[in-house]
Enzyme design. Structure first.
Site, PDB file in Angstrom:
ATOM      1  N   LYS A  69      27.982  -1.643   1.302  1.00  0.00           N
ATOM      2  CA  LYS A  69      28.367  -0.711   0.951  1.00  0.00           C
ATOM      3  C   LYS A  69      29.597  -0.064   2.118  1.00  0.00           C
ATOM      4  O   LYS A  69      30.623   0.670   2.394  1.00  0.00           O
ATOM      5  CB  LYS A  69      26.694   0.052   2.044  1.00  0.00           C
ATOM      6  CG  LYS A  69      26.724   0.336   0.625  1.00  0.00           C
ATOM      7  CD  LYS A  69      25.148   1.286   1.588  1.00  0.00           C
ATOM      8  CE  LYS A  69      23.933   1.926   0.344  1.00  0.00           C
ATOM      9  NZ  LYS A  69      22.650   2.114   1.052  1.00  0.00           N
ATOM     10  N   ASP A 105      24.115   8.624   0.188  1.00  0.00           N
ATOM     11  CA  ASP A 105      22.420   9.016   0.768  1.00  0.00           C
ATOM     12  C   ASP A 105      21.558  10.040   1.742  1.00  0.00           C
ATOM     13  O   ASP A 105      20.301  10.113   1.414  1.00  0.00           O
ATOM     14  CB  ASP A 105      22.691   7.395   1.687  1.00  0.00           C
ATOM     15  CG  ASP A 105      22.123   5.955   0.601  1.00  0.00           C
ATOM     16  OD1 ASP A 105      22.191   6.574  -0.663  1.00  0.00           O
ATOM     17  OD2 ASP A 105      22.808   5.391   0.893  1.00  0.00           O
ATOM     18  N   ARG A 155      17.216  -3.320  16.425  1.00  0.00           N
ATOM     19  CA  ARG A 155      16.699  -4.404  17.431  1.00  0.00           C
ATOM     20  C   ARG A 155      17.989  -5.178  18.211  1.00  0.00           C
ATOM     21  O   ARG A 155      18.417  -5.154  19.019  1.00  0.00           O
ATOM     22  CB  ARG A 155      15.960  -5.567  16.554  1.00  0.00           C
ATOM     23  CG  ARG A 155      17.297  -6.023  15.095  1.00  0.00           C
ATOM     24  CD  ARG A 155      16.629  -7.219  14.424  1.00  0.00           C
ATOM     25  NE  ARG A 155      17.799  -7.491  12.999  1.00  0.00           N
ATOM     26  CZ  ARG A 155      16.558  -8.430  12.076  1.00  0.00           C
ATOM     27  NH1 ARG A 155      15.828  -9.140  12.531  1.00  0.00           N
ATOM     28  NH2 ARG A 155      17.851  -8.860  11.316  1.00  0.00           N
TER      29      ARG A 155
HETATM   30  P1  NDP Z   1      21.781  -2.862   5.804  1.00  0.00           P
HETATM   31  O1  NDP Z   1      21.521  -4.290   6.061  1.00  0.00           O
HETATM   32  O2  NDP Z   1      22.497  -2.163   6.180  1.00  0.00           O
HETATM   33  O3  NDP Z   1      20.466  -2.511   7.527  1.00  0.00           O
HETATM   34  C1  NDP Z   1      19.043  -2.516   7.766  1.00  0.00           C
HETATM   35  C2  NDP Z   1      18.440  -2.883   8.360  1.00  0.00           C
HETATM   36  O4  NDP Z   1      17.566  -2.671   8.691  1.00  0.00           O
HETATM   37  C3  NDP Z   1      19.560  -3.202  10.530  1.00  0.00           C
HETATM   38  O5  NDP Z   1      19.738  -2.389  10.930  1.00  0.00           O
HETATM   39  C4  NDP Z   1      18.990  -4.259   9.915  1.00  0.00           C
HETATM   40  O6  NDP Z   1      19.225  -5.151  12.053  1.00  0.00           O
HETATM   41  C5  NDP Z   1      17.012  -3.881  10.618  1.00  0.00           C
HETATM   42  N1  NDP Z   1      16.740  -4.937   9.601  1.00  0.00           N
HETATM   43  C6  NDP Z   1      16.316  -5.865   9.535  1.00  0.00           C
HETATM   44  N2  NDP Z   1      15.525  -7.237   9.045  1.00  0.00           N
HETATM   45  C7  NDP Z   1      15.238  -6.664  10.536  1.00  0.00           C
HETATM   46  C8  NDP Z   1      13.742  -7.125  11.123  1.00  0.00           C
HETATM   47  N3  NDP Z   1      13.397  -8.164  11.107  1.00  0.00           N
HETATM   48  N4  NDP Z   1      13.567  -6.336  12.743  1.00  0.00           N
HETATM   49  C9  NDP Z   1      14.383  -5.661  12.609  1.00  0.00           C
HETATM   50  N5  NDP Z   1      15.322  -4.555  11.809  1.00  0.00           N
HETATM   51  C10 NDP Z   1      16.029  -5.191  10.866  1.00  0.00           C
HETATM   52  O7  NDP Z   1      20.597  -2.261   5.043  1.00  0.00           O
HETATM   53  P2  NDP Z   1      19.740  -1.015   4.101  1.00  0.00           P
HETATM   54  O8  NDP Z   1      20.948  -0.306   5.457  1.00  0.00           O
HETATM   55  O9  NDP Z   1      21.677  -0.782   3.053  1.00  0.00           O
HETATM   56  O10 NDP Z   1      19.348  -0.822   4.014  1.00  0.00           O
HETATM   57  C11 NDP Z   1      17.429  -0.866   4.755  1.00  0.00           C
HETATM   58  C12 NDP Z   1      17.096  -0.507   3.460  1.00  0.00           C
HETATM   59  O11 NDP Z   1      16.904   0.557   3.011  1.00  0.00           O
HETATM   60  C13 NDP Z   1      16.641  -1.321   3.114  1.00  0.00           C
HETATM   61  O12 NDP Z   1      15.251  -2.178   2.351  1.00  0.00           O
HETATM   62  C14 NDP Z   1      17.206  -0.729   1.566  1.00  0.00           C
HETATM   63  O13 NDP Z   1      16.643  -0.706   0.456  1.00  0.00           O
HETATM   64  C15 NDP Z   1      16.757   0.734   2.116  1.00  0.00           C
HETATM   65  N6  NDP Z   1      17.124   1.588   1.364  1.00  0.00           N
HETATM   66  C16 NDP Z   1      16.284   2.729  -0.023  1.00  0.00           C
HETATM   67  C17 NDP Z   1      17.672   3.637   0.119  1.00  0.00           C
HETATM   68  C18 NDP Z   1      16.906   4.731  -1.134  1.00  0.00           C
HETATM   69  O14 NDP Z   1      17.606   5.976  -1.924  1.00  0.00           O
HETATM   70  N7  NDP Z   1      15.430   5.264  -1.182  1.00  0.00           N
HETATM   71  C19 NDP Z   1      18.371   3.690  -0.577  1.00  0.00           C
HETATM   72  C20 NDP Z   1      19.064   2.800   0.449  1.00  0.00           C
HETATM   73  C21 NDP Z   1      18.564   1.789   1.259  1.00  0.00           C
HETATM   74  P3  NDP Z   1      19.996  -5.373  12.160  1.00  0.00           P
HETATM   75  O15 NDP Z   1      21.428  -5.030  12.289  1.00  0.00           O
HETATM   76  O16 NDP Z   1      19.919  -6.471  13.264  1.00  0.00           O
HETATM   77  O17 NDP Z   1      20.265  -6.987  11.283  1.00  0.00           O
END
Ligand code: NDP
Length: 278
Positions: A69, A105, A155
């Site tokens: 993105k 979004d 985190r």
């Molecule tokens: P990104 O990869 O941009 O961000 C993921 C986030 O989750 C980061 O803050 C990451 O932290 C955190 N994270 C991942 N694993 C862990 C963990 N084990 N413990 C703590 N924090 C964690 O992904 P997106 O923001 O694009 O997507 C996030 C979720 O939202 C996904 O599951 C996606 O499918 C869902 N989503 C749903 C949408 C909808 O329309 N319903 C639209 C967009 C997304 P770090 O940076 O430290 O890795």
């Protein structure tokens, strides 16, 4: 296929289970618009080639998902609306050889919560877990609630700080340490808690069962099985919702960006429900 037909795709990595193609094919069919929508699972090393294809007119537009993105926003010639504020895109329109980026979004999240009567009231406190692309959109949407008190926990504290700074000036926004006690304390006076990470109950220092009565719990993840945080919240008497409605709403909005017409909601909703339950 003639030049007036839509040629759309979703670009991301590990997207074989995405229901986006099903949604947009249903939207085109029900609107009488000819076109195609394919999934493009692109490894990072091939993203530049994909951008060249896009610019050369192979597609008329695309959706963008994790992990591209922000990278695709940087590849755009211009960003509109929320995409400009957040520096991320989920929708690109190809105009000539120019890529115009936007994101649906934040609006999708707001519409989803409004449809479920879960949009916070003026002056409420909201807690957002995560600081990735989706969390940024969720947080931006929430800043539209008048006098909202917004707290962000992630985190990586630096990611939470960056997001809070990006939204600086949009209200009372601060970060919360990524610790079970701090998150529970903040949750205790929140009207709404949103899990916008890609992780679930077993990985997060957060337990929805400890939240006070009346707190709404949203987890924007979705899938064929109930989302664990949503199940736990419902079991303990909270109002809760997964991310399916947001997925639907952001998709309907993307379709409008490309076509200029409202997407046929019922047809797309039915197709999405069938796809996720299959
Ligand atoms: P990104 O990869 O941009 O961000 C993921 C986030 O989750 C980061 O803050 C990451 O932290 C955190 N994270 C991942 N694993 C862990 C963990 N084990 N413990 C703590 N924090 C964690 O992904 P997106 O923001 O694009 O997507 C996030 C979720 O939202 C996904 O599951 C996606 O499918 C869902 N989503 C749903 C949408 C909808 O329309 N319903 C639209 C967009 C997304 P770090 O940076 O430290 O890795």
């Amino acid at each position: 296929m003639t030049d007036t037909q839509l040629r759309l795709c979703l670009v991301g990595a590990g997207i074989s289970h995405s229901p986006s193609a099903v949604m947009h094919q249903a939207a085109m069919e029900a609107s009488g618009i000819e076109g195609s929508y394919v999934l493009r699972d692109v490894p990072p090393a091939e993203l530049d080639t994909f951008v060249d294809e896009l610019r050369a007119g192979r597609y008329t537009g695309c959706n963008v998902t994790a992990p591209y993105k922000a990278l695709m926003a940087a590849a755009c010639d211009c960003l509109e609306g929320d995409a400009e504020t957040l520096g991320v895109v989920n929708t690109i329109t190809v105009r000539g050889d120019r890529l115009v980026g936007s994101t649906t979004d934040a609006d999708g999240f707001e519409l989803a919560l409004s449809n479920r009567h879960m949009w916070p009231r003026q002056g409420a406190t909201a807690l957002v877990l995560g600081a990735g692309g989706a969390a940024a959109a969720v947080a931006l949407a929430l800043t539209r609630v008048p006098l909202l008190r917004l707290r962000i926990a992630a985190r990586r504290p630096e990611a939470a700080d960056t997001l809070a700074q990006r939204l600086h000036g949009s209200g009372d926004i601060a970060t919360v340490p990524w610790e079970r006690d701090a998150i529970a304390r903040e949750g205790a006076h929140s009207a709404i808690v949103v899990n916008a990470t890609s992780a679930g109950l077993d990985a997060l220092p957060f337990d929805p069962r400890a939240l006070p009565t009346g707190c709404s719990v949203i987890d924007i993840r979705y899938g064929p099985r109930p989302v664990d945080i949503v199940s736990a919240a419902l079991e303990s008497g909270h109002r809760a919702s997964d991310g399916l409605e947001m997925l639907l709403q952001q998709g309907l909005l993307s379709f409008s960006v490309w076509t200029g017409v409202a997407a046929p909601e019922r047809a797309v909703r039915n197709a999405l429900m069938e796809a996720v339950q299959a």
